[in-house]
Scaffold this motif. Sequence first.
Motif, PDB file in Angstrom:
ATOM      1  N   ASN A  19       0.785  -1.108  -0.043  1.00 11.83           N
ATOM      2  CA  ASN A  19       0.125  -0.003   0.016  1.00 11.83           C
ATOM      3  C   ASN A  19       0.803   1.167  -0.011  1.00 11.83           C
ATOM      4  N   PRO A  20       0.503   2.054  -0.885  1.00  9.94           N
ATOM      5  CA  PRO A  20       1.411   3.531  -0.793  1.00  9.94           C
ATOM      6  C   PRO A  20       1.308   4.114   0.494  1.00  9.94           C
ATOM      7  N   LEU A  21       2.566   4.655   1.041  1.00  9.17           N
ATOM      8  CA  LEU A  21       2.760   5.318   2.084  1.00  9.17           C
ATOM      9  C   LEU A  21       2.918   6.755   1.985  1.00  9.17           C
ATOM     10  N   PRO A  22       2.043   7.405   2.753  1.00  7.46           N
ATOM     11  CA  PRO A  22       2.325   9.073   2.736  1.00  7.46           C
ATOM     12  C   PRO A  22       3.688   9.269   3.722  1.00  7.46           C
ATOM     13  N   VAL A  23       4.572   9.312   2.883  1.00  8.29           N
ATOM     14  CA  VAL A  23       6.112   9.544   3.400  1.00  8.29           C
ATOM     15  C   VAL A  23       5.889  10.434   4.568  1.00  8.29           C
ATOM     16  N   LEU A  24       5.624  11.918   4.203  1.00  8.66           N
ATOM     17  CA  LEU A  24       6.045  12.830   5.019  1.00  8.66           C
ATOM     18  C   LEU A  24       4.997  12.796   6.438  1.00  8.66           C
ATOM     19  N   GLN A  25       3.889  12.291   5.890  1.00  8.52           N
ATOM     20  CA  GLN A  25       2.990  12.148   7.302  1.00  8.52           C
ATOM     21  C   GLN A  25       3.685  10.861   8.141  1.00  8.52           C
ATOM     22  N   ALA A  26       3.991   9.867   7.450  1.00  4.85           N
ATOM     23  CA  ALA A  26       4.368   8.796   8.424  1.00  4.85           C
ATOM     24  C   ALA A  26       5.707   9.066   9.077  1.00  4.85           C
ATOM     25  N   ALA A  27       6.352   9.830   8.418  1.00  3.18           N
ATOM     26  CA  ALA A  27       7.994  10.157   9.084  1.00  3.18           C
ATOM     27  C   ALA A  27       7.392  11.159  10.502  1.00  3.18           C
ATOM     28  N   ARG A  28       6.654  11.961  10.188  1.00  2.00           N
ATOM     29  CA  ARG A  28       6.309  12.813  11.511  1.00  2.00           C
ATOM     30  C   ARG A  28       5.589  11.781  12.470  1.00  2.00           C
ATOM     31  N   GLU A  29       4.668  10.917  12.003  1.00  2.00           N
ATOM     32  CA  GLU A  29       4.069  10.213  13.127  1.00  2.00           C
ATOM     33  C   GLU A  29       5.126   9.117  13.732  1.00  2.00           C
ATOM     34  N   SER A  30       6.093   8.856  13.098  1.00  2.00           N
ATOM     35  CA  SER A  30       6.999   7.830  13.658  1.00  2.00           C
ATOM     36  C   SER A  30       7.855   8.587  14.746  1.00  2.00           C
ATOM     37  N   LEU A  31       7.805   9.874  14.903  1.00  2.00           N
ATOM     38  CA  LEU A  31       8.547  10.487  15.839  1.00  2.00           C
ATOM     39  C   LEU A  31       7.740  10.667  17.208  1.00  2.00           C
ATOM     40  N   LEU A  32       6.405  10.551  17.209  1.00  2.00           N
ATOM     41  CA  LEU A  32       5.728  10.695  18.334  1.00  2.00           C
ATOM     42  C   LEU A  32       5.796   9.627  19.491  1.00  2.00           C
ATOM     43  N   ASP A  33       5.629  10.157  20.708  1.00  2.25           N
ATOM     44  CA  ASP A  33       5.788   9.322  21.790  1.00  2.25           C
ATOM     45  C   ASP A  33       5.048   8.071  21.690  1.00  2.25           C
ATOM     46  N   THR A  34       4.141   7.916  21.179  1.00  2.17           N
ATOM     47  CA  THR A  34       3.223   6.688  20.833  1.00  2.17           C
ATOM     48  C   THR A  34       3.036   6.806  19.261  1.00  2.17           C
ATOM     49  N   PRO A  35       3.918   6.072  18.418  1.00  4.68           N
ATOM     50  CA  PRO A  35       3.867   6.180  17.008  1.00  4.68           C
ATOM     51  C   PRO A  35       2.611   5.507  16.617  1.00  4.68           C
ATOM     52  N   THR A  36       1.916   5.940  15.454  1.00  6.28           N
ATOM     53  CA  THR A  36       0.696   5.301  14.725  1.00  6.28           C
ATOM     54  C   THR A  36       1.207   4.066  13.932  1.00  6.28           C
ATOM     55  N   VAL A  37       0.241   3.669  13.502  1.00  6.09           N
ATOM     56  CA  VAL A  37       0.447   2.305  12.639  1.00  6.09           C
ATOM     57  C   VAL A  37       1.479   2.926  11.312  1.00  6.09           C
ATOM     58  N   LEU A  38       1.118   3.923  10.824  1.00  9.53           N
ATOM     59  CA  LEU A  38       1.780   4.575   9.582  1.00  9.53           C
ATOM     60  C   LEU A  38       3.337   4.801  10.008  1.00  9.53           C
ATOM     61  N   GLY A  39       3.524   5.164  11.450  1.00  8.47           N
ATOM     62  CA  GLY A  39       4.670   5.685  11.772  1.00  8.47           C
ATOM     63  C   GLY A  39       5.477   4.398  12.300  1.00  8.47           C
ATOM     64  N   LEU A  40       4.768   3.396  12.508  1.00  7.59           N
ATOM     65  CA  LEU A  40       5.519   1.928  12.833  1.00  7.59           C
ATOM     66  C   LEU A  40       5.795   1.346  11.569  1.00  7.59           C
ATOM     67  N   ILE A  41       5.195   1.550  10.447  1.00 10.35           N
ATOM     68  CA  ILE A  41       5.607   0.959   9.021  1.00 10.35           C
ATOM     69  C   ILE A  41       6.634   1.643   8.571  1.00 10.35           C
ATOM     70  N   PHE A  42       6.588   2.900   8.784  1.00 11.42           N
ATOM     71  CA  PHE A  42       7.865   3.755   8.113  1.00 11.42           C
ATOM     72  C   PHE A  42       9.078   3.445   8.966  1.00 11.42           C
ATOM     73  N   ALA A  43       8.882   3.457  10.278  1.00 15.88           N
ATOM     74  CA  ALA A  43      10.305   3.274  11.139  1.00 15.88           C
ATOM     75  C   ALA A  43      10.955   1.922  11.152  1.00 15.88           C
ATOM     76  N   GLU A  44       9.876   0.856  11.114  1.00 12.77           N
ATOM     77  CA  GLU A  44      10.124  -0.556  11.306  1.00 12.77           C
ATOM     78  C   GLU A  44      10.258  -1.295  10.058  1.00 12.77           C
ATOM     79  N   ILE A  45       9.964  -1.005   8.875  1.00 18.61           N
ATOM     80  CA  ILE A  45       9.692  -1.888   7.727  1.00 18.61           C
ATOM     81  C   ILE A  45      10.519  -0.797   6.447  1.00 18.61           C
ATOM     82  N   ARG A  46       9.721   0.202   6.230  1.00 22.58           N
ATOM     83  CA  ARG A  46      10.053   1.068   5.150  1.00 22.58           C
ATOM     84  C   ARG A  46      11.632   1.552   5.100  1.00 22.58           C
ATOM     85  N   LEU A  47      11.716   2.318   6.178  1.00 28.12           N
ATOM     86  CA  LEU A  47      13.180   2.982   6.356  1.00 28.12           C
ATOM     87  C   LEU A  47      14.260   1.797   6.445  1.00 28.12           C
TER      88      LEU A  47
END
Length: 321
Positions: A19-47
């Motif tokens: 599934n295409p990932l909104p990169v900028l949004q996912a990058a921002r959400e990966s920096l949250l104290d409690t990352p969202t699903v998009l943030g986890l996909i970005f930080a743990e899989i795609r990056l």
Amino acid sequence: MLGLLVALLFVASLFFGSNPLPVLQAARESLLDTPTVLGLIFAEIRLPRALIALFAGATLGLAGAAMQGLLRNPLASPGLIGSASGAALGAVGMLYFGMGALLPLAVPMGGMAGALLATFLVYLMAGREAGTLTLILAGVAINALALAMISLLLNLAPSPYAVREIVLWMMGSIANHSMHDLWILLPGVLLGWAMLLGTGRSLDALTLGEETASTMGISLTRLRWRIFLAVALSVGSVVSITGSIGFVGLVVPHLLRPLVGFQPSRLLLSSALGGAALLLAADITTRLFPVGTDIKVGVVTSLVGAPFFLYLIIKSRRYQL
């Protein structure tokens, strides 16, 4: 241009997937104290996947350019001195004995140890004052021995599941890796890069012949050891994590050599960028297949590289005729 291409492919690698990932949004959400699903996909899989493709491709391209410059052979590749097959044998040995399940570092450490051992054996067989042809023949012998040992381990594997795990690993893949794998890969890769990027002047002198290079103050023995160790460390580190990914180190220097005036020192950095671009593009290609189709990136690079290799052979025959 190559740097821009690598940057674009790196961002595209973060975007493309099942599934295409909104990169900028996912990058921002990966920096949250409690990352969202998009943030986890970005930080743990795609990056991690994109970074491993970047460093692995750059390493294979750089090592290929260095080997071709050292041996003055346009058909030389990083695996010619046994580093890739030695790393594969070391990693497969760890998988065969089940060490990978017990110790997370067992497979990569086995790969790096295998690469260094194979390189040492090649140099030992060839001798201190060996010529280029002798080094190539010694590398072919060690490669054949390593592949024979891998075949033996496959034949003696205790179960079909062990055979499947080994075979899939050998196909080469940068999927299903974490940032932990990247940290394991980086020390050997960065050390190898530092050693290779300082050899440009010596490789330029070597194009004039070994005797001429010696009169210019270049120690051929020291240069060989330096490049061999650098290739063993960097390629061994890559192969121990990704498995065998072929043809990147052969194809990229060939494509870029005319663009840098056939100058080995200028080809090193260009090949590193070109290798990164090629492996990122190959990894993106594997994601364009339907969901559930697990195509390994090593298969894609081989499908590109093998026809190119045949083209080089046909082209060289035309020149001879």
